[in-house]
Structures are given as C-alpha cells and as structure tokens.
Design an enzyme around this catalytic site. Sequence first.
Site, PDB file in Angstrom:
ATOM      1  N   SER A  70      35.913  41.689  36.647  1.00 45.00           N
ATOM      2  CA  SER A  70      37.131  41.255  37.352  1.00 45.00           C
ATOM      3  C   SER A  70      38.428  41.587  36.624  1.00 45.00           C
ATOM      4  O   SER A  70      39.504  41.451  37.204  1.00 45.00           O
ATOM      5  CB  SER A  70      37.073  39.757  37.596  1.00 45.00           C
ATOM      6  OG  SER A  70      36.177  39.511  38.642  1.00 45.00           O
ATOM      7  N   LYS A  89      40.703  43.842  38.437  1.00 51.41           N
ATOM      8  CA  LYS A  89      41.427  43.448  39.657  1.00 51.41           C
ATOM      9  C   LYS A  89      42.949  43.546  39.558  1.00 51.41           C
ATOM     10  O   LYS A  89      43.591  44.097  40.455  1.00 51.41           O
ATOM     11  CB  LYS A  89      41.005  42.045  40.088  1.00 51.41           C
ATOM     12  CG  LYS A  89      39.545  41.970  40.565  1.00 51.41           C
ATOM     13  CD  LYS A  89      39.103  40.509  40.727  1.00 51.41           C
ATOM     14  CE  LYS A  89      37.652  40.404  41.195  1.00 51.41           C
ATOM     15  NZ  LYS A  89      37.186  38.999  41.190  1.00 51.41           N
ATOM     16  N   TYR A 105      35.453  49.025  44.745  1.00 52.24           N
ATOM     17  CA  TYR A 105      35.478  47.747  44.019  1.00 52.24           C
ATOM     18  C   TYR A 105      34.356  47.675  42.981  1.00 52.24           C
ATOM     19  O   TYR A 105      34.574  47.340  41.814  1.00 52.24           O
ATOM     20  CB  TYR A 105      35.364  46.581  45.020  1.00 52.24           C
ATOM     21  CG  TYR A 105      35.158  45.258  44.335  1.00 52.24           C
ATOM     22  CD1 TYR A 105      36.219  44.634  43.669  1.00 52.24           C
ATOM     23  CD2 TYR A 105      33.904  44.645  44.295  1.00 52.24           C
ATOM     24  CE1 TYR A 105      36.022  43.430  43.002  1.00 52.24           C
ATOM     25  CE2 TYR A 105      33.702  43.449  43.630  1.00 52.24           C
ATOM     26  CZ  TYR A 105      34.764  42.837  42.983  1.00 52.24           C
ATOM     27  OH  TYR A 105      34.583  41.668  42.315  1.00 52.24           O
ATOM     28  N   TYR A 125      40.626  31.980  38.164  1.00 50.98           N
ATOM     29  CA  TYR A 125      39.919  31.347  39.297  1.00 50.98           C
ATOM     30  C   TYR A 125      40.248  29.870  39.386  1.00 50.98           C
ATOM     31  O   TYR A 125      41.399  29.480  39.265  1.00 50.98           O
ATOM     32  CB  TYR A 125      38.399  31.556  39.198  1.00 50.98           C
ATOM     33  CG  TYR A 125      38.011  32.927  38.769  1.00 50.98           C
ATOM     34  CD1 TYR A 125      38.413  34.015  39.539  1.00 50.98           C
ATOM     35  CD2 TYR A 125      37.303  33.159  37.616  1.00 50.98           C
ATOM     36  CE1 TYR A 125      38.065  35.297  39.157  1.00 50.98           C
ATOM     37  CE2 TYR A 125      36.953  34.435  37.230  1.00 50.98           C
ATOM     38  CZ  TYR A 125      37.348  35.498  38.005  1.00 50.98           C
ATOM     39  OH  TYR A 125      37.017  36.746  37.628  1.00 50.98           O
ATOM     40  N   VAL A 129      33.226  38.636  34.436  1.00 55.16           N
ATOM     41  CA  VAL A 129      31.889  38.121  34.108  1.00 55.16           C
ATOM     42  C   VAL A 129      31.145  38.999  33.097  1.00 55.16           C
ATOM     43  O   VAL A 129      30.073  38.639  32.634  1.00 55.16           O
ATOM     44  CB  VAL A 129      31.001  37.883  35.363  1.00 55.16           C
ATOM     45  CG1 VAL A 129      31.560  36.763  36.218  1.00 55.16           C
ATOM     46  CG2 VAL A 129      30.819  39.156  36.158  1.00 55.16           C
TER      47      VAL A 129
END
Length: 429
Positions: free
Chosen positions: A69, A72, A194, A246, A264
């Site tokens: 992530s 992103k 992605y 998050y 992760v």
Amino acid sequence: MSSDHFHDPIGAALESLRERFVADHDGEVASYIPELARVDPEPFGLALVSAGGGSYSAGDDRTRFTLQSISKPFTYALALCDHGLEAVLDRVGAEPSGEAYNAISLDEETGRPDNPMINAGAILTCSLVDGRDADTRFGRVLELLSAFAGRDLEVDESVFDSEATTGHRNRALAHLMFHAEALVGDVDDALEVYTRQCALSVDVRDVATMAATLSNAGTNPVTGDRVVAPEVAEQVMSVMATCGMYDASGEWLLRVGLPAKSGVGGGIVAVSPGRFGIATFSPRLDEQGNSVRGAAALRAMSTELGLHLLHRTHHLEEELAAGTVDDRAGALVVRLSGELEFTDAERVLRSLVSGPTPDRPVVLDLDDVRGCDEVASRVLRATATTLQRDGVEVGVVDSHDRNLLGEGFEDHVDMATACGSFDRSTPGA
Ligand code: GLN
C-alpha cells in the site's frame, strides 16, 4: 552509511531506535497473500533521507520487501498530475474511512470510494492513470515511482502472481465500483496496475528517498529531478496525513503527527515536510495491518524530536532580541534572517506597532533573509507604513536589492547609508 555510526550521528540515532524496538516480536506477518506469509519476520531496517539529499540508514537497510500500500500515495500523485485535484476528487474522496484497508468503503449511491489510501480508492486511482492499456499505464506508474525513488524499480513477479491469483476481495471491490459506474474503463486493467504496483520490490532506502521527494516539494533531493509539482506533493501528503494509516489514522496523526503510509509488506513511510523522509521495514503487523516495530520507532522518534506536524517552535523571538539599538546612529535595527513567513512578520509588527511608538528611526535589516512569502511581505510593508504614518522614519537594508517589501521600500540602502541618513535627518537621535 549504516556501517560507520561513529561518524554518522543520524545513522547512530536510527541504530539506537532499532536497538530499542528490535526485541518486540508482537504482531503477525501478512498471510492472506500466500507469498507474504513466507517472508522472514525478523529483519528491521530504518532509513532517513533529508530534504537536502543526505541519506542515513540502520539495520536491515538492504533487505527487499514489496511496497504494497505504500505505492498508493505515489500513484495518487500520478492521477493528480494527469487530471488535477478537482477531477480526481470527483471520483475518489478524501475522507478517512475509519475502516480497514480492504473494507467496502464506497458511497452508497455513487459507489465513490472514501479515499485513495484504502484498496478500493487505490484501485480506482489506478483506473484514472492515463494510458491505452494496462501495460502503458503500469509503465507510467513504474516510471514515476522510480523517479520518486531515484532508481529503476522492478516488480517481484512471485508476489505479483501470488496476489493476482488470490486477490478475490480486491476483484470484488473493483467490480462493485464498476457496477456503480464509479470505476469506468477496464476493471481487469485497473486491478492489474494496482496489483503490480503493490508488488514493486524496494528497500528502506528507496522508500525514504520517495518520501524525501515529497518532503522536498516534489523534487527528488538525491537525483535533483523534479518528479511532481509542489502542489501535488502537498495534496498527496495531506491525504497521507488523514488517511494513510487506515483505521489508525486519527490516532496516528494525534500521536505521531507525520503524514505516513503503511503497507502489509511491513514497510511504513513517513514525511516530515521540508525536513526529511523516513522509512521503516519490519514485517510483523498489528491488527490494522501496520508494522509493529516500525510504528513504535516512528512514534518514539516523532515525540522525542518534536516532529509533530502541528508542533511549531520559532526562533524569531531571539532574532528580534538581536534587533538592537545602534548607538552610533540612534536607530532601532531589527535584524531578520531565514525564510520569512506570517509568524515572523507578525512578531515584527507586534513588537514595533502594538507597543509604544519607537522614539527613533527603525531599520529593517533584511540582508540575511533568504526569502519572504506574500503574507510576510504584506505584513512587513504594513508595519513600515504604519510606523511612517506615526512619524517614525523607516529604512530597509537589503544589499541584495530584492525589493522584498514592494514599492516605496525598494531603495537599495546599505546599513551605513541607512544609519547615516538618519544621522542627518534626525538630529540628536
Ligand atoms: N496488495 C495489498 C492488498 O491489496 C495491499 C494492502 C496493504 O498494504 N495494506 O490487500
């Protein structure tokens, strides 16, 4: 630099953070992507790259892991470059979802994902990257992320395959968004881009350089390349600050106070705007999917070094104190330095205008000032004008002749001339 801490106090500080937290074995490695379940949980590396391009690291600073992530925010930067903030916001929100990274956080009516840092929003962001097919789009993502890192990055194909064949939840999210017409274009292409960006292989030094580029207003401080415009870097850091961790984002901003993003794969990236980028890597994750040791180290570092975004210490009070009455000329000399902004100018205003009117001419010495933003320039100008209106003579000293206060105060005066003219014009002062 990790090998020679005796001459490297910053590397030594990173090393001491590593030593403090390395014994923490809490958390679990991510296992829902089969290939990640196999990684060695023990490595712990930290790296810091300053906005001036210095790099420092400690521990397992060469161990590779996948960005996951952490990719992103950087792809979000590309979508912003391609379409601008308004068009991107129409399609992906900027509200913290308060939910897990893989949650179905989609607007009930429009299917618009809450923010680009959760999986749904990141998949949608990938669909916004210009390019005729997945290869072209991913090629552009790869190029931009490599420019952020200052090195040609590569995909870890086994991690990519592993997630591509098992990522049913992400596929479901993408199809839900497609169904709601939030995601337009080819669903599989968006998922491919992605999943590939998540599988980019990096070490902490790469990631710290990526963050340093954001910290340095979009210019990679190591290569000197302008990667994105300053406003794009600002927009990306904003979303990292509110949504990057998050459902731990609110508490992260409260306690650590740095824009950040975790993955992760065990990495965390954090930015201290204008100062440095920092990255940690340690694969065991807490319940939110954030690296346990990495989060602890960043939290300690931020608290101990006063790095919180909203923590402001200002040095101007001392500098103003250094604004001295020059006995020879009988003038009050206010010596300023650094990058002037609102706070600096407001202090000058307060000290010269709010109290008793100075009984002698005032000299604003701007020789050591590096720059002056629009607000500071206006406030200083208003200060000078108010003083003049009250009958106080004002001189501006700027041997660089930069006209920082605008019309009427642009005269190039050096200190001797300024003080000399007061000698003549204010007899007895
Ligand atoms: N590739 C991972 C996923 O889509 C990234 C998630 C993460 O790093 N939080 O689930």
